[in-house]
Design a protein around this motif. Structure first.
Motif, PDB file in Angstrom:
ATOM      1  N   TYR A  30      86.446  35.127  66.236  1.00  0.00           N
ATOM      2  CA  TYR A  30      87.206  33.915  65.930  1.00  0.00           C
ATOM      3  C   TYR A  30      86.221  32.803  65.610  1.00  0.00           C
ATOM      4  O   TYR A  30      85.023  32.917  65.893  1.00  0.00           O
ATOM      5  CB  TYR A  30      88.102  33.503  67.111  1.00  0.00           C
ATOM      6  N   GLY A  31      86.719  31.711  65.027  1.00  0.00           N
ATOM      7  CA  GLY A  31      85.841  30.576  64.774  1.00  0.00           C
ATOM      8  C   GLY A  31      86.206  29.856  63.499  1.00  0.00           C
ATOM      9  O   GLY A  31      87.132  30.238  62.776  1.00  0.00           O
ATOM     10  N   THR A  42      92.400  30.920  67.102  1.00  0.00           N
ATOM     11  CA  THR A  42      92.567  29.886  66.077  1.00  0.00           C
ATOM     12  C   THR A  42      94.038  29.543  65.889  1.00  0.00           C
ATOM     13  O   THR A  42      94.413  28.364  65.793  1.00  0.00           O
ATOM     14  CB  THR A  42      91.945  30.347  64.749  1.00  0.00           C
ATOM     15  N   TRP A  61      86.793  38.409  72.962  1.00  0.00           N
ATOM     16  CA  TRP A  61      86.738  37.396  71.907  1.00  0.00           C
ATOM     17  C   TRP A  61      85.319  36.877  71.764  1.00  0.00           C
ATOM     18  O   TRP A  61      84.732  36.393  72.731  1.00  0.00           O
ATOM     19  CB  TRP A  61      87.699  36.249  72.216  1.00  0.00           C
ATOM     20  N   HIS A  72      82.706  34.383  69.473  1.00  0.00           N
ATOM     21  CA  HIS A  72      82.655  33.315  68.482  1.00  0.00           C
ATOM     22  C   HIS A  72      81.837  33.773  67.282  1.00  0.00           C
ATOM     23  O   HIS A  72      80.791  34.421  67.417  1.00  0.00           O
ATOM     24  CB  HIS A  72      82.046  32.046  69.079  1.00  0.00           C
ATOM     25  N   SER A  81      81.175  39.331  73.287  1.00  0.00           N
ATOM     26  CA  SER A  81      80.751  38.519  74.437  1.00  0.00           C
ATOM     27  C   SER A  81      80.469  39.373  75.667  1.00  0.00           C
ATOM     28  O   SER A  81      79.775  38.946  76.580  1.00  0.00           O
ATOM     29  CB  SER A  81      81.825  37.481  74.774  1.00  0.00           C
ATOM     30  N   GLY A 140      83.823  28.537  73.573  1.00  0.00           N
ATOM     31  CA  GLY A 140      83.962  28.793  72.148  1.00  0.00           C
ATOM     32  C   GLY A 140      85.102  27.987  71.535  1.00  0.00           C
ATOM     33  O   GLY A 140      84.993  27.494  70.411  1.00  0.00           O
ATOM     34  N   ARG A 168      84.136  24.657  70.514  1.00  0.00           N
ATOM     35  CA  ARG A 168      83.299  24.557  69.309  1.00  0.00           C
ATOM     36  C   ARG A 168      84.140  24.509  68.039  1.00  0.00           C
ATOM     37  O   ARG A 168      83.612  24.308  66.957  1.00  0.00           O
ATOM     38  CB  ARG A 168      82.369  25.777  69.238  1.00  0.00           C
ATOM     39  N   GLN A 169      85.461  24.666  68.183  1.00  0.00           N
ATOM     40  CA  GLN A 169      86.344  24.646  67.029  1.00  0.00           C
ATOM     41  C   GLN A 169      86.576  23.219  66.545  1.00  0.00           C
ATOM     42  O   GLN A 169      86.708  22.302  67.365  1.00  0.00           O
ATOM     43  CB  GLN A 169      87.688  25.277  67.362  1.00  0.00           C
TER      44      GLN A 169
END
Length: 317
Positions: A182-183, A197, A226, A228, A252, A312, A315-316
């Motif tokens: 994701y990211g 997301t 999950w 990143h 992770s 994470g 960080r979005q």
């Protein structure tokens, strides 16, 4: 083993997608390589074009990939495959085209020209087994993936493992078995964007989140590792630049149940996530996938501090 890659050209197939573009940015921004992206961009309104790094060497269309490679192969440091067309559309032929037949053609090219090749595989190849990074074709053949995507990726992993023993194989071949990524950079996927997301967007915009109804199953049935995208890209770049071959889990190392993900999103946004339950596919396809085994990365000296899910999400954008 290290390769002298400064100034070399890296051809990234699928380089405008979530993972490919993150790898391309990291390679281009630190000057490790001249980045050539081969991909489709699609409708401008989908904004996939925004994923392209500014410091590009060239952009190729998929139709021109092999002709361009034939002309430029002496300057190519590695061929990297991150294409996944067909995965989202449910088109089995398109899925196997990008997950097996295209890598198969590029494998032959890399073997003939003696160029390194790497590709995105998936933790879905394991099915309900524990992760196993051995490049033994007999081991890979025992995996029992429960999704078409996992089955297609297993087919190429098995081909590569068998061919790796051939004297005519590429000098380095590397498969990255990615956990759930994701990211930033996946808005163009729409409803096929990752669950983190989509959950963030639903909470921020007070929309309903379509999510599998797992009420008849244990919450851990939908558990996922999950990872990143920037962490995944960092590991992939390090492995590639250092010239390591074989199979690597990229994740992770921690499984998160859907309820944990939703709690993290609500804690971050301060807003509730309103659920719209969706009937899941066959129960076998919502079994928990194994968490990434990072021991192979660690044994090769790859240093990535994979962040926890809550970190994470922060960080979005």
């Amino acid at each position: 083993m290290f390769m002298p890659l400064q100034g070399r050209k890296f051809v990234i197939v699928g380089g405008a997608g979530l993972i490919g573009s993150a790898v391309a940015r990291q390679l281009a921004e630190d000057g490790s390589a001249d980045v050539i992206i081969c991909d489709t961009i699609g409708p401008v309104c989908a904004e996939k074009w925004t994923c392209l790094p500014a410091n590009l060497y060239d952009i190729w269309t998929p139709q021109d990939l092999l002709p361009h490679l034939e002309r430029a192969w002496r300057d190519v440091g590695a061929i990297m495959l991150f294409a996944d067309a067909g995965h989202r559309q449910g088109d089995g032929d398109a899925l196997f085209e990008t997950a097996y037949h295209l890598p198969r053609r590029l494998w032959d090219f890399a073997a003939a020209k003696q160029r390194p090749i790497c590709w995105a595989s998936t933790s879905q190849v394991y099915g309900d087994r524990q992760s196993d990074g051995r490049a033994d074709p007999h081991v890979i053949a025992t995996f029992k993936p429960t999704t078409p995507f996992g089955r297609a990726k297993q087919a190429f992993d098995l081909f590569a493992a068998r061919q790796g023993y051939s004297p005519n194989a590429p000098p380095i071949s590397t498969g990255f078995r990615l956990s759930s990524v994701y990211g930033a950079g996946e808005d163009h996927k729409g409803d096929w964007a990752s669950l983190p997301t989509r959950a963030l967007n639903a909470a921020r915009n007070a929309n309903k989140l379509g999510i599998w109804d797992l009420s008849s199953l244990s919450d851990v049935a939908g558990a996922r590792d999950w990872v990143h995208v920037e962490d995944a890209a960092s590991a992939i770049v390090q492995v590639t630049l250092q010239g390591h071959g074989g199979f690597f889990d990229i994740g992770s190392g921690t499984l998160y149940a859907p309820s944990q993900l939703l709690c993290s999103v609500e804690a971050m946004t301060g807003k509730p996530v309103h659920i719209d339950p969706i009937a899941p596919p066959r129960a076998s396809q919502v079994s928990p996938l194994p968490a990434a085994d990072l021991s192979h990365l660690e044994a090769c000296g790859i240093k990535v501090a994979f962040c926890e899910l809550a970190a994470g999400l922060n960080r979005q954008p």
